[in-house]
Design an enzyme around this catalytic site. Structure first.
Site, short mmCIF file in Angstrom:
data_model
loop_
_atom_site.label_atom_id
_atom_site.label_comp_id
_atom_site.label_asym_id
_atom_site.label_seq_id
_atom_site.Cartn_x
_atom_site.Cartn_y
_atom_site.Cartn_z
N ARG A 116 7.17 4.45 -13.32
CA ARG A 116 7.41 3.66 -14.51
C ARG A 116 8.59 2.70 -14.30
O ARG A 116 8.61 1.60 -14.84
CB ARG A 116 7.70 4.60 -15.67
CG ARG A 116 8.29 3.92 -16.87
CD ARG A 116 8.38 4.86 -18.04
NE ARG A 116 7.08 5.45 -18.32
CZ ARG A 116 6.90 6.71 -18.73
NH1 ARG A 116 7.93 7.50 -18.90
NH2 ARG A 116 5.70 7.15 -18.98
N TYR A 117 9.59 3.13 -13.56
CA TYR A 117 10.78 2.32 -13.34
C TYR A 117 10.68 1.60 -11.99
O TYR A 117 9.94 2.03 -11.11
CB TYR A 117 12.02 3.22 -13.31
CG TYR A 117 12.35 3.88 -14.63
CD1 TYR A 117 12.97 3.15 -15.65
CD2 TYR A 117 12.06 5.21 -14.85
CE1 TYR A 117 13.29 3.77 -16.85
CE2 TYR A 117 12.38 5.84 -16.05
CZ TYR A 117 13.00 5.10 -17.04
OH TYR A 117 13.33 5.72 -18.23
N ARG A 120 12.29 4.09 -8.81
CA ARG A 120 12.24 5.55 -8.74
C ARG A 120 10.96 6.07 -9.36
O ARG A 120 10.38 5.43 -10.24
CB ARG A 120 13.46 6.16 -9.44
CG ARG A 120 13.67 5.73 -10.87
CD ARG A 120 15.15 5.85 -11.22
NE ARG A 120 15.43 5.61 -12.62
CZ ARG A 120 15.51 4.41 -13.18
NH1 ARG A 120 15.26 3.32 -12.47
NH2 ARG A 120 15.81 4.28 -14.46
N CYS A 129 5.82 27.28 -14.44
CA CYS A 129 7.26 27.43 -14.72
C CYS A 129 7.61 28.92 -14.72
O CYS A 129 6.72 29.76 -14.78
CB CYS A 129 7.60 26.86 -16.10
SG CYS A 129 7.53 25.07 -16.17
N CYS A 133 8.91 26.60 -22.27
CA CYS A 133 9.68 26.09 -23.42
C CYS A 133 8.70 25.64 -24.49
O CYS A 133 7.77 24.88 -24.20
CB CYS A 133 10.53 24.89 -23.01
SG CYS A 133 11.51 25.17 -21.53
N CYS A 136 7.88 21.85 -24.82
CA CYS A 136 7.53 21.18 -23.55
C CYS A 136 6.85 19.83 -23.78
O CYS A 136 5.86 19.73 -24.50
CB CYS A 136 6.60 22.06 -22.73
SG CYS A 136 6.13 21.31 -21.15
N ARG A 138 5.30 18.22 -21.52
CA ARG A 138 4.08 18.17 -20.70
C ARG A 138 3.15 19.33 -20.96
O ARG A 138 2.43 19.79 -20.08
CB ARG A 138 4.46 18.12 -19.22
CG ARG A 138 4.61 16.72 -18.75
CD ARG A 138 4.99 16.55 -17.31
NE ARG A 138 5.98 15.50 -17.31
CZ ARG A 138 7.22 15.64 -16.87
NH1 ARG A 138 7.61 16.76 -16.30
NH2 ARG A 138 8.04 14.63 -16.97
N ASP A 297 10.42 14.81 -28.09
CA ASP A 297 9.25 13.93 -28.00
C ASP A 297 8.22 14.22 -29.09
O ASP A 297 8.21 15.30 -29.68
CB ASP A 297 8.61 14.07 -26.61
CG ASP A 297 9.48 13.47 -25.52
OD1 ASP A 297 10.20 12.49 -25.80
OD2 ASP A 297 9.45 14.00 -24.39
N ASP A 334 12.99 8.94 -25.34
CA ASP A 334 12.01 8.58 -24.32
C ASP A 334 10.88 7.88 -25.08
O ASP A 334 10.24 8.49 -25.95
CB ASP A 334 11.52 9.83 -23.57
CG ASP A 334 11.21 9.52 -22.11
OD1 ASP A 334 10.95 8.33 -21.79
OD2 ASP A 334 11.22 10.45 -21.29
N LYS A 341 13.35 5.84 -20.93
CA LYS A 341 14.43 6.37 -21.75
C LYS A 341 15.30 5.25 -22.31
O LYS A 341 15.77 4.40 -21.56
CB LYS A 341 15.28 7.32 -20.91
CG LYS A 341 14.47 8.47 -20.38
CD LYS A 341 15.25 9.30 -19.38
CE LYS A 341 14.37 10.34 -18.75
NZ LYS A 341 13.42 9.78 -17.77
C1 LIG Z 1 13.25 10.30 -16.60
C2 LIG Z 1 12.39 9.62 -15.65
C3 LIG Z 1 12.91 9.10 -14.46
C4 LIG Z 1 14.37 9.18 -14.10
O1 LIG Z 1 15.13 8.47 -15.01
P1 LIG Z 1 16.71 8.36 -14.83
O2 LIG Z 1 17.17 7.63 -16.04
O3 LIG Z 1 16.92 7.60 -13.55
O4 LIG Z 1 17.25 9.75 -14.72
C5 LIG Z 1 12.03 8.46 -13.62
N1 LIG Z 1 10.73 8.32 -13.91
C6 LIG Z 1 10.21 8.80 -15.06
C7 LIG Z 1 8.77 8.59 -15.34
C8 LIG Z 1 11.01 9.47 -15.97
O5 LIG Z 1 10.49 9.96 -17.09
#
Ligand SMILES: *Cc1c(COP(=O)(O)O)cnc(C)c1O
Length: 442
Positions: A116-117, A120, A129, A133, A136, A138, A297, A334, A341
């Site tokens: 998504r980002y 990363r 798990c 929780c 959860c 997911r 969420d 989120d 986020k």
């Molecule tokens: C939370 C998350 C991350 C990591 O986010 P950071 O703000 O860098 O900790 C990366 N990818 C996804 C899809 C996430 O939900």
């Protein structure tokens, strides 16, 4: 841990279990509590809990003997109990509830990998798990052994990462990566380490909290071969911080793994500033840095845990300035639909003029900061890193003059109102006339 400030508990039901068994994570996993009969022996159920446990299609229940021992059996509102023992409130639907509120599956180029980002990815490596929780995010896949990831899917994930050089950070999650068979976990981590552009590996795990005995020297010896490796745990209430968790965190820290905590804001568990302050203070005592506080969420089954966003803002108001900066997490929502986020916090910037800002602090003290009037930005500054993919430079792209606006899809079409092309609609009109950033290449 000798002389721990934190306590160590074992429910009376487990009094006769020999220490070698109790301290063995495999014993903890194979003796998890999930039936009404077992619950009644350790923490007698309430009617609402019993009702939930007999319902069909309930999100999986499992609690390690270690974790259930932290619950006060006489308190039906115990903050740990609420996190892991289901009640019939899980069956109540609410407006905007979704199965996959973060649209993770839609943002998965290959199964289990959420990209998504820009730099990363989130890599889901198991659906299992140590305990489950109730909130959860997911729950659509977690707990279901048949939904877990297969070897060919790990291979597809690794292949995707090899051909995606902008990814410099891989976050292992699930499910809980630390319940994987040690060999498989090492295989995944070592495969990632072989990809040169992957700079850091992160693990999100609640195993240290549910089953601290899993954090053995063998595990930390394995993990520290793959540095830089970071790890986030999930503690929501100070009662979860025990002598055993302290010891597990100490082992991880001594293996050079920086530790963070991701808490979820949960009604009836930690939705007040006093509990939150105790939580973050106890976390920094065990050398865990509070990282995020999540708004709960919009996930089916978790409606009763949700709070207004105002509650989170109030908590942040009660932390920032009142306590060590190290102890202050970032409160985030989120974004439903998959926006990632988004941090939210009280406003500290009260007003501004052309070279002055007016600020307020946590005490309500109002001050001014005089800005320089002769500042020239570093014109020679060049990006040190590769440009993000088109569409991912965001609001910074607007500031840097890459684009003049970000518009919703279909924006032009709707404002064209099915009109005709005419002399006033010359495209060149929307190209900046000036010079410098903002002027589009023709
Ligand atoms: C939370 C998350 C991350 C990591 O986010 P950071 O703000 O860098 O900790 C990366 N990818 C996804 C899809 C996430 O939900």
């Amino acid at each position: 841990m000798a002389n721990s400030f934190f306590s160590s508990k074992r429910a009376p039901y487990y009094a006769d279990v020999p220490d070698e068994k109790w301290n063995n994570w495999r014993w903890q996993l194979s003796h998890r509590i999930n039936t009404p009969e077992e619950f009644d022996k350790v923490i007698p159920l309430t009617d609402r809990e019993r009702k939930a446990l007999s319902a069909s299609h309930l999100f999986r229940v499992d609690i390690t003997p270690y974790f259930i021992s932290l619950i006060d059996p006489d308190d039906p509102n115990d903050p740990i109990r609420k996190q892991v023992v289901p009640t019939d409130a899980e069956m109540v639907p609410f407006t905007a509830m979704m199965e996959d509120s973060l649209a993770e599956d839609r943002h998965s180029p290959v199964p289990g990998l959420v990209h998504r980002y820009p730099d990363r990815v989130l890599m889901l490596v198991t659906t299992q798990c140590a305990s489950y929780c109730r909130y959860c995010t997911r729950s659509r896949i977690v707990g279901d052994p048949s939904a877990t990831f297969r070897r060919n899917e790990f291979e597809m994930q690794i292949e995707y990462l090899k051909r995606t050089p902008q990814v410099r950070d891989v976050l292992l999650s699930g499910g809980d990566p630390l319940v994987l068979a040690p060999k498989i976990l090492e295989e995944i981590i070592s495969n990632l380490r072989e990809i040169p552009h992957i700079e850091i590996i992160r693990i999100g795990s609640r195993v240290p909290v549910f089953m601290p005995m899993r954090v053995t020297d063998e595990l930390t010896d394995m993990l520290q071969k793959y540095h830089p490796l970071w790890l986030n745990i999930n503690v929501n209430h100070p009662n979860e911080i025990s002598a055993e968790l302290e010891e597990a965190c100490d082992r991880l820290s001594r293996a050079g793994i920086p530790l963070g905590n991701q808490a979820v804001l949960l009604a009836g568990v930690n939705d007040n500033v006093h509990v939150q302050r105790k939580l973050v203070h106890d976390l920094v005592r065990i050398r865990v840095r509070p990282y995020y506080l999540y708004q709960c969420d919009l996930v089916a089954g978790a409606g009763h845990f949700r709070t207004p966003v105002a509650k989170g803002i109030e908590i942040m108001e009660g932390l920032r300035g009142h306590t060590s900066g190290y102890a202050v997490h970032t409160y985030v929502i989120d974004a439903p639909g998959g926006g990632g986020k988004i941090p939210v916090m009280p406003n500290y910037l009260i007003s501004m003029s052309d070279h002055k800002v007016v600020l307020r602090n946590f005490e309500g003290f109002i001050t001014t900061y005089e800005e320089p009037i002769d500042y020239t930005p570093d014109q020679a500054a060049k990006p040190l890193l590769k440009r993000p993919e088109p569409g991912q430079s965001g609001v910074l792209g607007l500031l840097e003059g890459e684009d003049l606006f970000i518009k919703p899809e279909g924006f032009e079409e709707i404002h064209d109102r099915f009109g005709i092309q005419h002399r006033l609609k010359d495209e060149r009109k929307w190209v900046p006339l000036g010079i410098g950033p903002g002027k589009k290449e023709q």
